[in-house]
Scaffold this motif. Structure first.
Motif, short mmCIF file in Angstrom:
data_model
loop_
_atom_site.label_atom_id
_atom_site.label_comp_id
_atom_site.label_asym_id
_atom_site.label_seq_id
_atom_site.Cartn_x
_atom_site.Cartn_y
_atom_site.Cartn_z
N LEU A 97 -46.31 76.54 -4.06
CA LEU A 97 -44.96 76.25 -4.53
C LEU A 97 -44.09 75.69 -3.42
O LEU A 97 -42.93 75.32 -3.66
CB LEU A 97 -44.32 77.53 -5.08
CG LEU A 97 -45.01 78.19 -6.27
CD1 LEU A 97 -44.33 79.51 -6.60
CD2 LEU A 97 -45.01 77.26 -7.48
N LEU A 98 -44.63 75.61 -2.22
CA LEU A 98 -43.81 75.30 -1.05
C LEU A 98 -44.37 74.18 -0.18
O LEU A 98 -43.64 73.28 0.23
CB LEU A 98 -43.68 76.59 -0.21
CG LEU A 98 -42.76 76.60 0.99
CD1 LEU A 98 -41.32 76.33 0.57
CD2 LEU A 98 -42.85 77.95 1.70
N ALA A 99 -45.66 74.23 0.10
CA ALA A 99 -46.24 73.34 1.11
C ALA A 99 -46.38 71.90 0.63
O ALA A 99 -46.59 71.63 -0.55
CB ALA A 99 -47.61 73.87 1.54
N THR A 100 -46.25 70.97 1.57
CA THR A 100 -46.50 69.55 1.31
C THR A 100 -47.86 69.12 1.82
O THR A 100 -48.40 68.10 1.40
CB THR A 100 -45.43 68.68 1.97
OG1 THR A 100 -45.47 68.87 3.41
CG2 THR A 100 -44.03 69.05 1.48
N HIS A 101 -48.40 69.87 2.77
CA HIS A 101 -49.72 69.59 3.34
C HIS A 101 -50.44 70.92 3.54
O HIS A 101 -49.82 71.98 3.69
CB HIS A 101 -49.59 68.89 4.70
CG HIS A 101 -48.97 67.53 4.61
ND1 HIS A 101 -47.61 67.35 4.36
CD2 HIS A 101 -49.51 66.28 4.75
CE1 HIS A 101 -47.36 66.05 4.35
NE2 HIS A 101 -48.47 65.39 4.57
N TYR A 102 -51.78 70.85 3.56
CA TYR A 102 -52.59 72.07 3.69
C TYR A 102 -53.69 71.87 4.73
O TYR A 102 -54.23 70.76 4.88
CB TYR A 102 -53.26 72.43 2.36
CG TYR A 102 -52.31 72.79 1.25
CD1 TYR A 102 -51.94 74.11 1.03
CD2 TYR A 102 -51.79 71.81 0.41
CE1 TYR A 102 -51.08 74.45 -0.01
CE2 TYR A 102 -50.93 72.14 -0.62
CZ TYR A 102 -50.57 73.45 -0.83
OH TYR A 102 -49.72 73.78 -1.84
#
Length: 307
Positions: free
Chosen positions: A199-204
């Motif tokens: 719900l938060l990250a743009t990259h992993y």
């Protein structure tokens, strides 16, 4: 100027015979929220300790804000704010007193940053309340406030939502979004709680047993996890025509092996089956395929997922 705040090259950390990090090549773009995901013991905290200078690598290199050694790297680390293994709070002090103590310890000039930071994290109205009486979510916000002293460009947060109740999780999530979107902070969040990170990250980045298995954007992750109906019939060309006309669907693909991926009706495969059979097609296979985000990560590290 580099588009990346952090790059590592073959970063390795070994403790006697145990390899905690194995040739990790990780990069974090400026302005991103990077979800660093792995099970407990995967190497997340070891990585963070090396990046922040609390431990040294066995081999490999780090580049922070374009600096990779000497005084340049030391100065670059001053542009980082961190929470590692929980915030260090003085329980008998108020939020303002905690920030003032940490301001003095860090040698940050000017008291005005204390009130400004308390406002950002939503703790300005706690007044004389002692930190020992704070909820876990308030303590976490105070920890983030301490990390924000000195106005760092890059925040590194180790398990910032671990142990919080649902309301506390939402508060921290919204705070981190605000810090990223309104204040331009690049954020690395280490966690094993994928359900919140997505719900938060743009990259992993996925790490497992010290190995960085994969880096991907949120769009790439969602594409890999997209669900579809896998359809195999005796006449794929006719089936494609029926899907396009009778079902009025254009969101499908005919694969090289003749199977069809239909990105709709995943929850109502019986309707598709009925129409294809009524049109005289023989169905060889018809099944929903795809994964939710947690399943994807568990499969990626070779584990199993239980719903």
């Amino acid at each position: 100027m580099s588009d990346y705040v952090l790059k590592t090259s073959n970063l390795t950390k070994q403790f006697k015979k145990q390899v905690a990090l194995n040739k990790v090549n990780l990069s974090i773009k400026k302005g991103s929220i990077y979800g660093f995901i792995g099970q407990n013991g995967a190497g997340k905290s070891t990585f963070i300790r090396i990046i922040t200078g609390l431990a040294g690598p066995t081999s490999g290199s780090i580049e922070l804000f374009g600096h990779s050694f000497g005084q340049g790297l030391i100065k670059a680390r001053k542009r980082i704010g961190t929470i590692i293994e929980g915030p260090a709070l003085y329980p008998h002090m108020t939020a303002a007193e905690n920030l003032e103590a940490h301001r003095l310890l860090k040698g940050i000039p000017g008291k005005e940053c204390v009130e400004r930071t308390l406002t950002i994290v939503g703790l300005r109205d706690t007044r004389k309340k002692k930190a020992k009486n704070f909820s876990l979510g308030m303590k976490q916000r105070l920890g983030i406030a301490i990390a924000l002293l000195g106005d760092p460009e890059f925040l590194i947060l180790d398990e910032p939502i671990n142990g919080l109740d649902p309301m506390g999780v939402v508060e921290i999530r919204e705070l981190l979004k605000k810090l990223n979107q309104e204040y331009g902070k690049t954020i690395l969040i280490s966690s094993h709680l994928l359900s919140e990170l997505h719900l938060l990250a743009t990259h992993y980045g996925i790490i497992h047993k010290g190995n960085l298995l994969e880096q991907l954007t949120v769009d790439e992750l969602n594409a890999k996890c997209q669900q579809f109906l896998h359809i195999k019939v005796n006449n794929p060309e006719k089936a494609a025509t029926i899907i396009e006309t009778t079902l009025s669907m254009s969101d499908f693909e005919v694969m090289p092996d003749g199977s069809i991926r239909l990105f709709d009706y995943v929850d109502t495969p019986g309707k598709v089956s009925s129409i294809l059979v009524n049109e005289g097609l023989v169905i060889e296979q018809l099944m929903p395929i795809g994964q939710d985000l947690e399943s994807y990560f568990m499969n990626r590290i070779g584990g199993t997922h239980r719903g």
